[in-house]
Write an enzyme that holds these catalytic residues in place. Structure first.
Site, mmCIF file in Angstrom:
data_model
loop_
_atom_site.group_PDB
_atom_site.id
_atom_site.type_symbol
_atom_site.label_atom_id
_atom_site.label_comp_id
_atom_site.label_asym_id
_atom_site.label_seq_id
_atom_site.Cartn_x
_atom_site.Cartn_y
_atom_site.Cartn_z
ATOM 1 N N ASP A 234 16.080 22.046 31.937
ATOM 2 C CA ASP A 234 16.606 21.000 31.050
ATOM 3 C C ASP A 234 16.208 21.250 29.598
ATOM 4 O O ASP A 234 15.147 21.818 29.332
ATOM 5 C CB ASP A 234 16.096 19.628 31.531
ATOM 6 N N HIS B 191 22.823 26.881 26.219
ATOM 7 C CA HIS B 191 23.138 27.308 27.596
ATOM 8 C C HIS B 191 23.127 28.837 27.691
ATOM 9 O O HIS B 191 22.641 29.408 28.664
ATOM 10 C CB HIS B 191 24.508 26.782 28.027
ATOM 11 N N ASN C 93 27.021 16.140 35.998
ATOM 12 C CA ASN C 93 27.333 16.878 34.766
ATOM 13 C C ASN C 93 28.836 16.986 34.489
ATOM 14 O O ASN C 93 29.237 17.349 33.373
ATOM 15 C CB ASN C 93 26.710 18.285 34.785
ATOM 16 N N ARG D 24 10.019 20.921 35.813
ATOM 17 C CA ARG D 24 11.106 20.404 34.961
ATOM 18 C C ARG D 24 10.711 20.608 33.507
ATOM 19 O O ARG D 24 9.614 20.229 33.101
ATOM 20 C CB ARG D 24 11.389 18.925 35.214
HETATM 21 C C1 IPE Z 1 19.660 17.888 35.222
HETATM 22 O O1 IPE Z 1 19.695 17.817 33.836
HETATM 23 C C2 IPE Z 1 20.727 18.811 35.722
HETATM 24 C C3 IPE Z 1 20.525 20.225 35.427
HETATM 25 C C4 IPE Z 1 19.471 20.752 34.861
HETATM 26 C C5 IPE Z 1 21.589 21.080 35.850
HETATM 27 P P1 IPE Z 1 20.507 16.666 33.078
HETATM 28 O O2 IPE Z 1 20.308 16.883 31.636
HETATM 29 O O3 IPE Z 1 21.896 16.625 33.572
HETATM 30 O O4 IPE Z 1 19.755 15.358 33.589
HETATM 31 P P2 IPE Z 1 19.638 13.915 32.957
HETATM 32 O O5 IPE Z 1 21.019 13.513 32.513
HETATM 33 O O6 IPE Z 1 18.691 14.013 31.807
HETATM 34 O O7 IPE Z 1 19.097 13.080 34.065
HETATM 35 C C1 IPE Z 2 20.290 21.617 30.888
HETATM 36 O O1 IPE Z 2 20.247 21.380 29.509
HETATM 37 C C2 IPE Z 2 21.497 22.425 31.305
HETATM 38 C C3 IPE Z 2 22.495 21.705 32.095
HETATM 39 C C4 IPE Z 2 22.392 20.476 32.515
HETATM 40 C C5 IPE Z 2 23.694 22.446 32.440
HETATM 41 P P1 IPE Z 2 21.017 20.142 28.872
HETATM 42 O O2 IPE Z 2 22.392 20.560 28.570
HETATM 43 O O3 IPE Z 2 20.892 18.966 29.772
HETATM 44 O O4 IPE Z 2 20.201 19.932 27.546
HETATM 45 P P2 IPE Z 2 19.737 18.542 26.933
HETATM 46 O O5 IPE Z 2 18.989 17.820 28.006
HETATM 47 O O6 IPE Z 2 20.986 17.821 26.539
HETATM 48 O O7 IPE Z 2 18.878 18.913 25.780
HETATM 49 MG MG MG Z 3 19.543 17.464 29.924
#
Ligand code: IPE
Ligand code: IPE
Ligand code: MG
Length: 249
Positions: A29, A46, A77, A197
């Protein structure tokens, strides 16, 4: 942009080989926040995140960890802007195509967990190809959670078992943990010993709800694109300090 050059090829001397987790799971994350801090579009986070995952996989192999599971895309997502979702699907497909040869060389056995049939057709085909070609590799079991949701996984297991009961193939009394686990996407993969995490969020976000019942949790403020071997070393050190009691004294 690529991840920092790899350091710490060998297991750091302060870590006990005997007490390493067999299976590490990661909620990757913070990609978007990392990009924002650099003044870049989210997708750059990403892209960088892929390099970090590749190095973590190699590090697990170097250090003798037998299984790594990474959360790449949750069922929630899909609610992101269409451009970001499309970018991620294309990225997954491209990375799979590009990395297959290296995974063969490095003896990686790849698995996917999640509702894969709902993914774009070309990505699904690439997934099937990589799973099939790497199925005899034994260096490390690498599982990617894509269109994965823990609740959905449990529900689909319940449905499959209910059908078997309805058909008279099993009796309700025969439903135990072992039988249930055989119907999860993760059948045949041991539960994670350590769940990491990044980016400081204190939640599971629907990841491996059944499987992490007794995993050790490690949450770091570090954003995923900055998670390097030194960070992983810290997570493993913390893990080795834990007293895993499993409810006993
Ligand atoms: C969890 O991250 C999903 C992945 C890392 C693929 P998110 O960014 O989607 O989670 P939330 O929205 O903070 O719970
Ligand atoms: C995790 O990073 C990757 C995926 C969920 C695909 P995020 O895209 O959730 O990054 P933040 O949490 O918005 O910074
Ligand atoms: Mg995230």
């Amino acid at each position: 942009m690529t991840a920092k050059p790899t350091v710490l090829q060998e297991l750091p001397a302060d870590l006990n080989q005997e007490r390493l987790p067999r299976h590490v799971a990661v909620i990757m994350d913070g990609n978007g926040r990392w990009a924002k801090r650099q003044g870049l579009p989210r997708i750059m986070g990403h892209r960088r995140g892929v390099d970090v995952l590749k190095d973590l996989l190699r590090c697990c192999r170097d250090w003798g960890i037998k299984a790594l599971t990474a959360y790449a895309f949750s069922t929630e997502n899909w609610g992101r802007p269409l451009e970001e979702v499309n970018f991620l699907m294309t990225l997954f497909e491209r990375v799979l195509r590009q990395e297959l040869r290296e995974m063969m060389q490095e003896d990686v056995q790849i698995h996917f967990v999640g509702n894969l049939s709902a993914l774009p057709r070309t990505l699904h085909a690439e997934i099937e190809r990589s799973v099939d070609e790497t199925r005899h590799n034994q260096g490390i079991q690498f599982t990617v959670a894509t269109n994965y949701g823990g609740r959905q996984e449990i529900l689909q297991a319940c449905r499959a078992i209910a059908v078997q009961v309805q058909q008279g193939l099993i009796q309700p009394e025969q439903i135990d943990e072992a039988l249930f686990e055989r119907h999860l996407y993760t059948a045949g993969i041991c539960d994670p010993d350590l769940l990491i995490r990044t980016s400081g969020e204190m939640r599971l976000s629907n990841f491996l709800l059944w499987q992490v019942a007794y995993s050790e949790l490690y949450i770091t403020e570090t954003l995923w694109p900055d998670f390097d071997r030194a960070e992983f070393h810290r997570a493993l050190s913390a893990y080795q300090q834990r007293d895993r009691r499993f409810g006993k004294v």
